[in-house]
Scaffold this active site. Structure first.
Site, mmCIF file in Angstrom:
data_model
loop_
_atom_site.group_PDB
_atom_site.id
_atom_site.type_symbol
_atom_site.label_atom_id
_atom_site.label_comp_id
_atom_site.label_asym_id
_atom_site.label_seq_id
_atom_site.Cartn_x
_atom_site.Cartn_y
_atom_site.Cartn_z
ATOM 1 N N GLU B 42 2.507 2.489 -6.249
ATOM 2 C CA GLU B 42 2.659 0.664 -7.166
ATOM 3 C C GLU B 42 3.072 0.158 -6.186
ATOM 4 O O GLU B 42 2.917 -0.910 -5.708
ATOM 5 C CB GLU B 42 3.306 0.614 -8.077
ATOM 6 N N SER B 43 3.832 0.459 -4.839
ATOM 7 C CA SER B 43 4.184 -0.831 -3.526
ATOM 8 C C SER B 43 2.936 -0.787 -2.990
ATOM 9 O O SER B 43 2.882 -2.170 -2.286
ATOM 10 C CB SER B 43 5.429 0.227 -2.183
#
Lengths: 294, 231, 294, 231
Positions: B42-43
């Site tokens: 998700e980064s």
């Protein structure tokens, strides 16, 4: 401009403040300066409060926290946050990551809201009445909405900028661009000040243009214990150590006394820890350049 | 548990990876049967090929040598909401009878007994990944009949991988049922780890034990410092 | 895969087709191949139809045009487009640039619509009933909306990709990323195929990931008379010449016969014009690389 | 006309630039009184410093050596809609009494006499730039009382720079009035170029003629091939 002057001028009691950066490029230097200047009643917004907001909460800067994941990444809890949240002394406004990203996106586009397909079947909207819905004028589908977030001030740590504030970032980009464009005032804190010609040599890397930047501050190692890709690694040992430091208020206070109140600025913070630079300095792993000619 | 989770993954799939055991499972799968697995964090790191075990989902090792790095607006809009994620891994403090997950609070929301980190991306992973796999250790506290707070709804959950066996919903959004046992585990061991009257499939599968090479990879290469593998 | 095979497999009669690229990286090679394969009843979508759609309209591929600015940039009119529009033989669906960008953004996010503050006081919504409005659930403000655009196939020209389709672009980015993510099928046409390690050395430059790409085609000079930053310049002389070529249907047909139907592929197109490469080849203007180490 | 347009710009302003005369005016301003002008093109080039006169707003010379290149979604959402553009330049086939602009059709929309290119970014420039400046040559056809189609509303127009004088709205959204004359031009010359009964400010300004250095820059440096300067 020094970080002290930038914070004095642009961060005021009661402001809505954003120090963004997803794991990467979190401006601990700015957070510490805000603590030193004893700002109060701040509404702190960030997807991941991380250690920096835990420290600011512990130091009494925060009235309210707007967030989507409040943990110590890879370690466990944020104890100052938990004490405040469980004790009811900190106002919370809670979204998911996508909700926070959407709030910044709306703010950056100066729209009053953002639509997203989210929250169906979750209890999050019950905990946060600001999550509403809108009906698609084409399909009739109900979509979730979140309101725009337009901070008073956003502080972005970056690898480099020119003196005007044209700012380049590589590696994880988080929501730094959206947060900056959403904000009334923007402080950019950089590892390196570079000549405008460096920026102009690779314009696709520019994330934030000078025209939206109010102050440029040079602060090497300003993100530690977070990291700056190509400059220094994340200090995982410190993230693990924070779990112990922050478990009780007294040891946390001792940390603040020594590493925040007890130093004048980031340079002094680094002087206190002469091993850091050696332990965390990035190795070289340069990419090749590309041709911008025509 | 990690080995069983790794086996969930098919080569070439696009997987949304959380930190901890899911990350370990994905990296194990990449080194065994699924070398073309595309790991998305998700980064914003896509197609990561970390040289060391990442300690957080924002670890710099996920960026260096990855196929693509994009902003988080793209992660959530262009990958997740767009339906481009085939498998999403989730964990949680509580998982209930209908595979709903709680990572927000134990107790009431206003005055929690334990304040947990909250959703992060878990709400949208649960809503948008084509197939959701949960990894969680069994215990009556971790598997209550009803979670205190639904952070991630259970509708897309295909499998719950525990430390003793595997549960699967009885149809989409259905009640979790015991479907497979690890070697040497009794059905009653699992029933005791769940806070409701657990039903079972008429014929239970038996999960193959980890191979020597799977264990070796995990213990010697992927997590030699035992950051995530415990006991 | 050859462009012939990629078009044969992925572009069908009646499809909604997007060849994007704002001035930069317009896949003329793909447009010509579609003309050669005599596709019919296409709905062609692009912000700026440019010469490529003018040629496709003239060749009879298009049933409908969805667009926001239909001119010959820097020169004047698109004559085949004008003949069709003024003669009523081409269906038009018209937005502004922001409207088209928003349609692609909605498509890429798989939302049914996108909100924008636009069109108040203009006659554009009267000409296009698909522009509607939505009420902000927070402020009560009415905002314009456009419906998502999800093409059947999008063709993206790019500087480089690896064999799996991880695609890197620099210079003007247009709406290439949004169009690709919005599309059911994606064809990437590149100047250069590079090893996966080249892509992995600079991941921030990747605009389109392999997981959404259906075909990768190598086609040097495939964007001419458009351009590829770092490879070749825009052929302004041809854009000016097109004004004369396209003013009457006959000379336009002669052009198509010679340069489209009369060649098998882009390599032959380039062989016919041996001076092009010399005249337009880009000079070197490389940027320095950055450090991705930690 | 180009020189007067250039003088509209203040140093340091953020200007949204179209191709043709506006582009020439901005580059003239950059080389004279406004070296820190930030030129933004709808193509995504920000802070461009072109080495040659760009022939289109997507010219590669606008990219090489610019300060920032971003996607068009950012141009329209983060710069324009966000209100970050101080000045927007527009031209048009028709400009009417209330400074509405038409770049879409002459005649009816369904069966036009002349099909023009359409809005491009002109609708949103007119709605979001803090100050809109129009550049257009006078003629009764170009300045009708009412445009055939409103592509860009006139509400934010601050000035209309023509080849013979300057018009300004009588308050925001008001009727255009004559406010300044170029040297040697009679009021009646301008009235004859407009398709309605043009009113004038009680005292008309007289525009300073182009200086020798302004003309030299334009003719010898910025547009030596006379791509945009005609006659």
């Amino acid at each position: 401009m020094s970080l002290r002057d930038a914070v004095a001028r642009h961060v005021h009691d009661g402001d809505v403040v954003v120090i963004e950066g997803f794991t990467h490029l979190i401006s601990f230097a700015a957070g510490h300066e805000i603590i030193r200047q004893r700002r109060r009643d701040l509404t702190l917004c960030r997807l991941t409060p991380d250690l920096i907001y835990d420290q600011m909460i512990a130091a009494g800067c925060a009235k309210k926290l707007v967030f989507s994941w409040a943990g110590n990444p890879g370690v466990g809890s944020l104890h100052a946050f938990r004490r405040a949240a469980e004790g009811g002394t900190l106002e919370l406004e809670e979204y998911s990551h996508f909700g926070m990203v959407a709030r910044f996106s709306a703010g950056a586009a100066r729209l009053p809201f953002w639509s997203l397909r989210d929250y169906a079947g979750t209890d999050i909207p019950q905990a946060n009445p600001r999550i509403k819905s809108v009906t698609c004028p084409y399909t009739g589908e109900a979509l979730a909405t979140v309101p725009a977030l337009n901070p008073d001030v956003t502080i972005v740590h970056a690898q480099r900028a020119d003196p005007q504030g044209n700012t380049q970032i590589w590696g994880l980009l988080g929501v730094q661009k959206e947060a900056a464009f959403a904000s009334r005032r923007v402080i950019v804190v950089v590892e390196e000040l570079v000549d405008e010609t460096v920026i102009r040599s690779d314009p696709n890397r520019t994330l934030i243009p000078a025209s939206i930047v109010d102050a440029v501050v040079i602060e090497p190692w300003g993100a530690h214990p977070s990291y700056a890709q190509g400059y220094y690694d994340r200090d995982n040992d410190f993230y693990v150590a924070w779990d112990g430091i922050s478990r009780d208020g007294q040891s946390l206070d001792r940390f603040l006394d020594e590493f925040v109140y007890g130093v004048r600025d980031r340079a002094e913070y680094m002087q206190k820890q002469p091993d850091l630079a050696d332990r965390l300095k990035a190795r070289a792993r340069f990419c090749a350049g590309v041709n911008y000619g025509f | 548990m990690t080995v069983v989770a790794a086996r969930e993954l098919r080569d070439g799939e696009v997987v949304f990876v959380g930190i901890g055991l899911p990350n370990l499972a994905c990296n194990l799968a990449r080194r065994t049967h699924a070398p073309h697995l595309v790991l998305i964090y998700e980064s914003g790191a896509v197609g990561a090929a970390p040289e060391r075990l990442p300690v957080s989902i924002g670890d710099p090792a996920l960026v260096t040598g990855s196929l693509m790095v994009c902003g988080m607006a793209d992660v959530f809009q262009l990958f997740l909401q767009n339906g481009r994620i085939e498998v999403g891994f989730l964990g949680g403090a509580q998982v209930d009878r209908y595979a709903n997950i709680n990572t927000t609070v134990i107790g009431s929301y206003e005055r929690p007994t334990v304040r947990l980190p909250g959703s992060g991306g878990a709400a949208e992973i649960a809503l948008h990944a084509q197939r959701v796999v949960i990894i969680a250790k069994l215990s009556p506290r971790a598997f209550p009949e009803r979670v205190d707070f639904v952070t991630s709804p259970g509708r897309r959950v295909k499998r719950v991988i525990t430390d003793r066996g595997v549960l699967e919903p009885d149809g989409p959004g259905g009640e979790l049922m015991l479907t497979a046992l690890y070697p040497g585990v009794q059905q009653s061991d699992i029933e005791a780890g769940v806070g409701w009257q657990l039903r079972s499939r008429p014929t239970l599968e038996c999960v193959d034990p980890p191979t020597r090479s799977e264990l070796q990879l995990l213990r010697e290469v992927l997590d030699p410092k035992r950051l995530y593998l415990k006991g």
